[in-house]
Design a protein around this motif. Structure first.
Motif, PDB file in Angstrom:
ATOM      1  N   MET A 256      72.246  72.939   3.482  1.00  0.00           N
ATOM      2  CA  MET A 256      73.257  73.969   3.465  1.00  0.00           C
ATOM      3  C   MET A 256      74.533  73.527   4.191  1.00  0.00           C
ATOM      4  SD  MET A 256      72.951  77.913   4.632  1.00  0.00           S
ATOM      5  CE  MET A 256      73.577  77.963   6.284  1.00  0.00           C
ATOM      6  N   ILE A 257      74.424  72.872   5.337  1.00  0.00           N
ATOM      7  CA  ILE A 257      75.603  72.461   6.116  1.00  0.00           C
ATOM      8  C   ILE A 257      75.999  71.048   5.713  1.00  0.00           C
ATOM      9  CG2 ILE A 257      76.528  72.073   8.435  1.00  0.00           C
ATOM     10  CD1 ILE A 257      75.788  75.007   7.817  1.00  0.00           C
ATOM     11  N   ASP A 258      77.304  70.835   5.523  1.00  0.00           N
ATOM     12  CA  ASP A 258      77.812  69.524   5.130  1.00  0.00           C
ATOM     13  C   ASP A 258      78.403  68.754   6.304  1.00  0.00           C
ATOM     14  OD1 ASP A 258      78.597  67.552   3.057  1.00  0.00           O
ATOM     15  OD2 ASP A 258      80.615  68.116   3.703  1.00  0.00           O
ATOM     16  N   HIS A 259      79.268  69.378   7.087  1.00  0.00           N
ATOM     17  CA  HIS A 259      79.889  68.679   8.209  1.00  0.00           C
ATOM     18  C   HIS A 259      80.519  69.680   9.176  1.00  0.00           C
ATOM     19  CE1 HIS A 259      83.283  69.160   5.378  1.00  0.00           C
ATOM     20  NE2 HIS A 259      84.040  69.167   6.459  1.00  0.00           N
ATOM     21  N   LEU A 260      80.909  69.202  10.328  1.00  0.00           N
ATOM     22  CA  LEU A 260      81.578  70.015  11.338  1.00  0.00           C
ATOM     23  C   LEU A 260      83.071  70.032  11.044  1.00  0.00           C
ATOM     24  CD1 LEU A 260      81.298  71.508  14.108  1.00  0.00           C
ATOM     25  CD2 LEU A 260      81.816  69.307  15.169  1.00  0.00           C
ATOM     26  N   ASP A 261      83.668  71.201  10.968  1.00  0.00           N
ATOM     27  CA  ASP A 261      85.102  71.333  10.735  1.00  0.00           C
ATOM     28  C   ASP A 261      85.858  71.324  12.065  1.00  0.00           C
ATOM     29  OD1 ASP A 261      87.352  72.183   8.762  1.00  0.00           O
ATOM     30  OD2 ASP A 261      87.532  73.568  10.456  1.00  0.00           O
ATOM     31  N   HIS A 262      85.459  72.191  12.983  1.00  0.00           N
ATOM     32  CA  HIS A 262      86.100  72.244  14.290  1.00  0.00           C
ATOM     33  C   HIS A 262      85.130  72.858  15.297  1.00  0.00           C
ATOM     34  CE1 HIS A 262      86.805  76.427  13.005  1.00  0.00           C
ATOM     35  NE2 HIS A 262      86.906  76.707  14.297  1.00  0.00           N
ATOM     36  N   LEU A 263      85.468  72.686  16.546  1.00  0.00           N
ATOM     37  CA  LEU A 263      84.761  73.381  17.608  1.00  0.00           C
ATOM     38  C   LEU A 263      85.807  73.940  18.544  1.00  0.00           C
ATOM     39  CD1 LEU A 263      84.711  71.515  20.423  1.00  0.00           C
ATOM     40  CD2 LEU A 263      83.193  70.171  19.019  1.00  0.00           C
ATOM     41  N   VAL A 264      85.391  74.832  19.427  1.00  0.00           N
ATOM     42  CA  VAL A 264      86.317  75.469  20.356  1.00  0.00           C
ATOM     43  C   VAL A 264      85.979  75.023  21.769  1.00  0.00           C
ATOM     44  CG1 VAL A 264      87.154  77.666  21.271  1.00  0.00           C
ATOM     45  CG2 VAL A 264      86.641  77.443  18.828  1.00  0.00           C
TER      46      VAL A 264
ATOM     47  N   HIS B 263      90.935  77.293  23.700  1.00  0.00           N
ATOM     48  CA  HIS B 263      90.989  78.640  24.256  1.00  0.00           C
ATOM     49  C   HIS B 263      91.244  78.468  25.748  1.00  0.00           C
ATOM     50  CE1 HIS B 263      88.455  81.214  21.230  1.00  0.00           C
ATOM     51  NE2 HIS B 263      89.436  80.567  20.636  1.00  0.00           N
ATOM     52  N   VAL B 264      92.137  79.257  26.291  1.00  0.00           N
ATOM     53  CA  VAL B 264      92.368  79.251  27.734  1.00  0.00           C
ATOM     54  C   VAL B 264      91.466  80.316  28.342  1.00  0.00           C
ATOM     55  CG1 VAL B 264      94.054  79.611  29.577  1.00  0.00           C
ATOM     56  CG2 VAL B 264      94.725  78.412  27.473  1.00  0.00           C
ATOM     57  N   GLN B 265      90.724  79.917  29.374  1.00  0.00           N
ATOM     58  CA  GLN B 265      89.785  80.837  30.012  1.00  0.00           C
ATOM     59  C   GLN B 265      90.503  82.114  30.428  1.00  0.00           C
ATOM     60  OE1 GLN B 265      88.109  79.576  33.773  1.00  0.00           O
ATOM     61  NE2 GLN B 265      86.192  80.617  33.324  1.00  0.00           N
ATOM     62  N   GLY B 266      89.939  83.251  30.046  1.00  0.00           N
ATOM     63  CA  GLY B 266      90.520  84.543  30.364  1.00  0.00           C
ATOM     64  C   GLY B 266      91.500  85.045  29.322  1.00  0.00           C
TER      65      GLY B 266
ATOM     66  N   ALA C 205      82.817  82.862  21.724  1.00  0.00           N
ATOM     67  CA  ALA C 205      81.436  82.709  22.188  1.00  0.00           C
ATOM     68  C   ALA C 205      81.103  83.834  23.162  1.00  0.00           C
ATOM     69  CB  ALA C 205      81.266  81.356  22.873  1.00  0.00           C
ATOM     70  N   HIS C 206      79.826  84.102  23.320  1.00  0.00           N
ATOM     71  CA  HIS C 206      79.391  85.181  24.207  1.00  0.00           C
ATOM     72  C   HIS C 206      79.831  84.939  25.648  1.00  0.00           C
ATOM     73  CE1 HIS C 206      76.984  88.418  25.789  1.00  0.00           C
ATOM     74  NE2 HIS C 206      76.345  87.584  26.577  1.00  0.00           N
ATOM     75  N   LEU C 207      79.667  83.707  26.136  1.00  0.00           N
ATOM     76  CA  LEU C 207      80.051  83.358  27.508  1.00  0.00           C
ATOM     77  C   LEU C 207      80.908  82.085  27.503  1.00  0.00           C
ATOM     78  CD1 LEU C 207      76.624  83.925  29.293  1.00  0.00           C
ATOM     79  CD2 LEU C 207      78.631  85.416  29.395  1.00  0.00           C
ATOM     80  N   PRO C 208      82.177  82.171  27.069  1.00  0.00           N
ATOM     81  CA  PRO C 208      83.003  80.968  27.026  1.00  0.00           C
ATOM     82  C   PRO C 208      83.394  80.523  28.436  1.00  0.00           C
ATOM     83  CG  PRO C 208      84.308  82.886  26.435  1.00  0.00           C
ATOM     84  CD  PRO C 208      82.896  83.357  26.622  1.00  0.00           C
ATOM     85  N   VAL C 209      82.961  79.325  28.804  1.00  0.00           N
ATOM     86  CA  VAL C 209      83.281  78.810  30.136  1.00  0.00           C
ATOM     87  C   VAL C 209      83.691  77.343  30.051  1.00  0.00           C
ATOM     88  CG1 VAL C 209      81.795  80.408  31.408  1.00  0.00           C
ATOM     89  CG2 VAL C 209      80.865  78.254  30.600  1.00  0.00           C
ATOM     90  N   PRO C 210      84.643  76.923  30.857  1.00  0.00           N
ATOM     91  CA  PRO C 210      84.993  75.511  30.927  1.00  0.00           C
ATOM     92  C   PRO C 210      83.828  74.713  31.509  1.00  0.00           C
ATOM     93  CG  PRO C 210      86.730  76.879  31.861  1.00  0.00           C
ATOM     94  CD  PRO C 210      85.540  77.760  31.657  1.00  0.00           C
TER      95      PRO C 210
END
Length: 130
Positions: A1-9, A55-58, A65-70
């Motif tokens: 089903m999945i072909d490749h990764l487009d981007h991540l955050v 994404h800049v924290q805050g 994401a549920h808990l986006p953290v650096p």
């Protein structure tokens, strides 16, 4: 089903230092684009046919994401240049290597890698196919 990764955050607490590391040290390109609902100006780091949205924290963009953290990422990149040239580039940028060179197993086989930390302390593995 999945072909490749487009981007991540990547969530960063230090956007200017983050951009400096990924552009100056790793050679990625900074791209500004408009996206989201409502449309807002955003930034991404591009390389090959992929990108890393920032994404800049805050001040993250929705949805997120549920808990986006650096500092929570552990990423491996296959370099477009030999690993010895990567090591030389890191040295020229005065960027410390945490570990390596070492042999590891990547998605398609054996790789030779060095590890560094970005300004948010994400673990970044820089590799060549072995």
């Amino acid at each position: 089903m999945i072909d490749h990764l487009d981007h991540l955050v990547l969530t960063t607490a230090r956007p200017q230092a983050c951009i400096d590391f990924y552009t100056r040290v790793l050679g990625m390109a900074l791209e500004t684009f408009v996206g989201g609902t409502p449309p807002v100006e955003r930034q991404a780091l591009t390389f090959g046919q992929q990108k890393i949205n920032l994404h800049v924290q805050g001040a993250e963009f929705e949805p997120k994401a549920h808990l986006p953290v650096p500092g929570a990422l552990d990423l491996c990149f296959i370099a477009a240049i030999p690993l010895d040239a990567v090591i030389a580039r890191l040295a020229a940028a005065n960027w410390p290597i945490v570990e390596g060179p070492v042999l590891r197993t990547g998605a398609t086989g054996k790789i030779r890698s060095v590890y560094v930390r970005d300004p948010d302390f994400n673990l970044i593995e820089l590799s060549e196919l072995a």
